[in-house]
Design a protein around this motif. Structure first.
Motif, PDB file in Angstrom:
ATOM      1  N   UNK A 284       4.154  -8.473  -1.431  1.00 25.34           N
ATOM      2  CA  UNK A 284       5.721  -8.260  -1.719  1.00 25.34           C
ATOM      3  C   UNK A 284       6.317  -7.846  -0.409  1.00 25.34           C
ATOM      4  N   UNK A 285       5.894  -7.459   0.472  1.00 23.99           N
ATOM      5  CA  UNK A 285       6.706  -7.324   1.935  1.00 23.99           C
ATOM      6  C   UNK A 285       7.071  -8.548   2.543  1.00 23.99           C
ATOM      7  N   UNK A 286       6.007  -9.327   2.531  1.00 22.00           N
ATOM      8  CA  UNK A 286       6.586 -10.697   3.172  1.00 22.00           C
ATOM      9  C   UNK A 286       5.560 -10.838   4.344  1.00 22.00           C
ATOM     10  N   UNK A 287       4.664  -9.639   4.558  1.00 21.87           N
ATOM     11  CA  UNK A 287       3.610  -9.853   5.570  1.00 21.87           C
ATOM     12  C   UNK A 287       2.373  -9.315   4.988  1.00 21.87           C
ATOM     13  N   UNK A 288       1.636 -10.147   4.377  1.00 18.49           N
ATOM     14  CA  UNK A 288       0.564  -9.606   3.694  1.00 18.49           C
ATOM     15  C   UNK A 288      -0.455  -9.308   4.719  1.00 18.49           C
ATOM     16  N   UNK A 289      -1.313  -8.169   4.570  1.00 14.32           N
ATOM     17  CA  UNK A 289      -2.342  -7.799   5.412  1.00 14.32           C
ATOM     18  C   UNK A 289      -3.615  -7.302   4.669  1.00 14.32           C
ATOM     19  N   UNK A 290      -4.597  -7.464   5.007  1.00 15.28           N
ATOM     20  CA  UNK A 290      -5.835  -6.640   4.404  1.00 15.28           C
ATOM     21  C   UNK A 290      -5.656  -5.443   4.081  1.00 15.28           C
ATOM     22  N   UNK A 291      -6.242  -5.255   3.018  1.00 14.38           N
ATOM     23  CA  UNK A 291      -5.969  -3.738   2.407  1.00 14.38           C
ATOM     24  C   UNK A 291      -7.557  -3.025   2.368  1.00 14.38           C
ATOM     25  N   UNK A 292      -7.500  -1.762   2.808  1.00 17.60           N
ATOM     26  CA  UNK A 292      -8.910  -1.058   2.662  1.00 17.60           C
ATOM     27  C   UNK A 292      -9.246  -0.927   0.988  1.00 17.60           C
ATOM     28  N   UNK A 293     -10.527  -0.778   1.069  1.00 18.71           N
ATOM     29  CA  UNK A 293     -11.083  -0.510  -0.325  1.00 18.71           C
ATOM     30  C   UNK A 293     -10.966   1.023  -0.490  1.00 18.71           C
ATOM     31  N   UNK A 294     -10.433   1.489  -1.824  1.00 20.87           N
ATOM     32  CA  UNK A 294     -10.331   2.763  -2.357  1.00 20.87           C
ATOM     33  C   UNK A 294     -11.523   3.642  -1.848  1.00 20.87           C
ATOM     34  N   UNK A 295     -11.259   4.770  -0.960  1.00 24.56           N
ATOM     35  CA  UNK A 295     -12.617   5.606  -0.599  1.00 24.56           C
ATOM     36  C   UNK A 295     -12.029   7.103  -0.938  1.00 24.56           C
ATOM     37  N   UNK A 296     -12.860   7.945  -0.966  1.00 22.79           N
ATOM     38  CA  UNK A 296     -12.413   9.611  -1.069  1.00 22.79           C
ATOM     39  C   UNK A 296     -12.119   9.896   0.292  1.00 22.79           C
ATOM     40  N   UNK A 297     -10.618  10.031   0.448  1.00 22.21           N
ATOM     41  CA  UNK A 297     -10.425  10.760   1.992  1.00 22.21           C
ATOM     42  C   UNK A 297     -10.327  11.962   2.130  1.00 22.21           C
ATOM     43  N   UNK A 298     -10.277  12.537   3.113  1.00 19.76           N
ATOM     44  CA  UNK A 298      -9.995  14.429   3.202  1.00 19.76           C
ATOM     45  C   UNK A 298      -9.214  14.794   2.602  1.00 19.76           C
ATOM     46  N   UNK A 299      -7.764  14.122   2.574  1.00 21.05           N
ATOM     47  CA  UNK A 299      -6.795  14.746   1.845  1.00 21.05           C
ATOM     48  C   UNK A 299      -6.901  14.514   0.184  1.00 21.05           C
ATOM     49  N   UNK A 300      -7.677  13.643  -0.171  1.00 24.52           N
ATOM     50  CA  UNK A 300      -8.036  13.665  -1.615  1.00 24.52           C
ATOM     51  C   UNK A 300      -9.000  14.887  -1.981  1.00 24.52           C
ATOM     52  N   UNK A 301     -10.025  15.030  -1.038  1.00 24.28           N
ATOM     53  CA  UNK A 301     -10.884  16.070  -1.179  1.00 24.28           C
ATOM     54  C   UNK A 301     -10.274  17.468  -1.122  1.00 24.28           C
TER      55      UNK A 301
END
Length: 408
Positions: A284-301
């Protein structure tokens, strides 16, 4: 149907050339048929018309991906298309011209109710090309001219139907695709991720059947923690059609997965809808880019540890089969052990790491919480999402992808 930001990068060259040949052939054949009553036609013009009609007819056969056309009918179409350029001005009669049209009309009637949606429009396009090629060989009587006008109109109308339905559109090969497909009276928004050979996740807002063939349709179903409906469809490495069905009405949309299989995590996993929401926002931004797969981040932990610390008593866990859920459970258990809090299935406070919540007071993981939409950029994301995919709920992953895309 319309694309929402796919661009033109990666279009298969062969299909692009076919489309160009088809458009030029329709212009020449229909233009000649419609203007013949008012102009003189010489032998050279008739040669050009028969050649253009033959090329256009073959192109329309290929564009239609007409594997649904019975073999005898396909052979008849090719014969009727290729014979006139060979005969040119040596064919004096009208009768066989009419016979050719009758043969093609019979073929059209044979597939009208057995082919895919708009099979009739594709066959009319083929028949129109063959008819113009034969009419060019006939004496310019009043009947022939009237037939030619009808064929010219048929070419233009059938091409318009096919164009409006998106059958001349090919999404970028090997890139996620978002399309709006008319299924009956109401359009349906469809997201295909990753749009590569192999298993693909197909997302839509409401009830829908999806498949790679009319006899391989599966129901799009709800997923825990995700809005809309989701289905898994296997796609090969060639341009093809994705079949859709709602309330007994069918439609198709073109897909072009490319040749490179998906080398990321299995899209059949529970994290796939979250990944798809980020892909959707990026498109939707008009500039599509590869997106990372969801992982557990330090902020999540860190957020999970804070959640455990805020729970006054025992802690229960609810998760899914994803790697992130398993790692998050380890974080919760370790923090509960450090604080001396037991982890019990019967505890009233449940830390939700995935799947569907059970009874009790639910404390969702950070990735399961609604995003903060108070900021101006977040509000733009929510508005763009509602406009492009009505009914879709904003996600934290989507907001992150949107913000990154807008900042480029």
């Amino acid at each position: 149907m319309h694309g929402h930001g796919g661009g033109a990068v990666g279009l298969p060259l062969g299909f692009t050339l076919l489309r160009l040949v088809l458009l030029i052939a329709v212009t020449l054949a229909a233009g000649w048929a419609l203007t013949r009553p008012f102009t003189r036609t010489g032998p050279r013009t008739r040669q050009v018309v028969t050649a253009a009609a033959a090329a256009g007819g073959v192109a329309s056969l290929l564009v239609a991906d007409a594997r649904w056309l019975p073999a005898p009918a396909a052979a008849g179409v090719l014969l009727c298309l290729c014979t006139p350029p060979l005969l040119r001005d040596r064919f004096p009669g009208v009768a066989k011209c009419v016979v050719a049209l009758v043969v093609l009309g019979t073929a059209a009637a044979a597939v009208w109710f057995t082919g895919p949606p708009l099979a009739g429009a594709h066959v009319v396009l083929m028949a129109g090309f063959a008819g113009v090629a034969w009419v060019a060989l006939c004496p310019p009587t009043l009947m022939v001219r009237l037939v030619g006008i009808g064929l010219g109109v048929a070419l233009l109308v059938s091409l318009a139907q096919i164009t409006v339905a998106g059958h001349l559109v090919t999404p970028p090969a090997g890139r996620p695709v978002l399309s709006r497909v008319p299924v009956g009276a109401t359009p349906v928004d469809v997201l295909v991720v990753p749009h590569r050979p192999g298993w693909n996740l197909v997302h839509t807002a409401g009830p829908l059947k999806v498949g790679n063939a009319p006899n391989a349709l599966v129901d799009a179903e709800e997923r825990p923690g995700a809005s809309g409906r989701w289905a898994l469809v296997w796609l090969g490495g060639v341009r093809a059609s994705l079949w859709l069905e709602r309330d007994g009405v069918r439609a198709t949309m073109p897909v072009s997965p490319g040749e490179e299989p998906w080398d990321g995590p299995d899209v059949r996993g529970p994290e796939a809808p979250e990944h798809a929401s980020a892909v959707l926002a990026s498109l939707l931004t008009g500039r599509p880019a590869d997106q990372p797969w969801p992982t557990l981040t330090e902020a999540d932990a860190a957020a999970l540890r804070a959640t455990v610390a805020a729970i006054p008593g025992p802690v229960a866990l609810a998760g899914d089969s994803s790697d992130r859920s398993a790692k998050a459970a380890e974080v919760v258990r370790a923090e509960a052990a450090r604080l001396g809090k037991p982890v019990q299935d019967s505890a009233a406070d449940v830390v939700l790491l995935g799947g569907r919540p059970g009874p009790g007071r639910v404390h969702p993981a950070p990735w399961l919480r609604p995003p903060d939409l108070s900021g101006p950029e977040a509000q733009r994301y929510a508005r763009a999402l509602e406009a492009a995919f009505p009914g879709e709920s904003p996600t934290t992953a989507g907001l992150t992808a949107w913000t990154a895309g807008r900042s480029q």
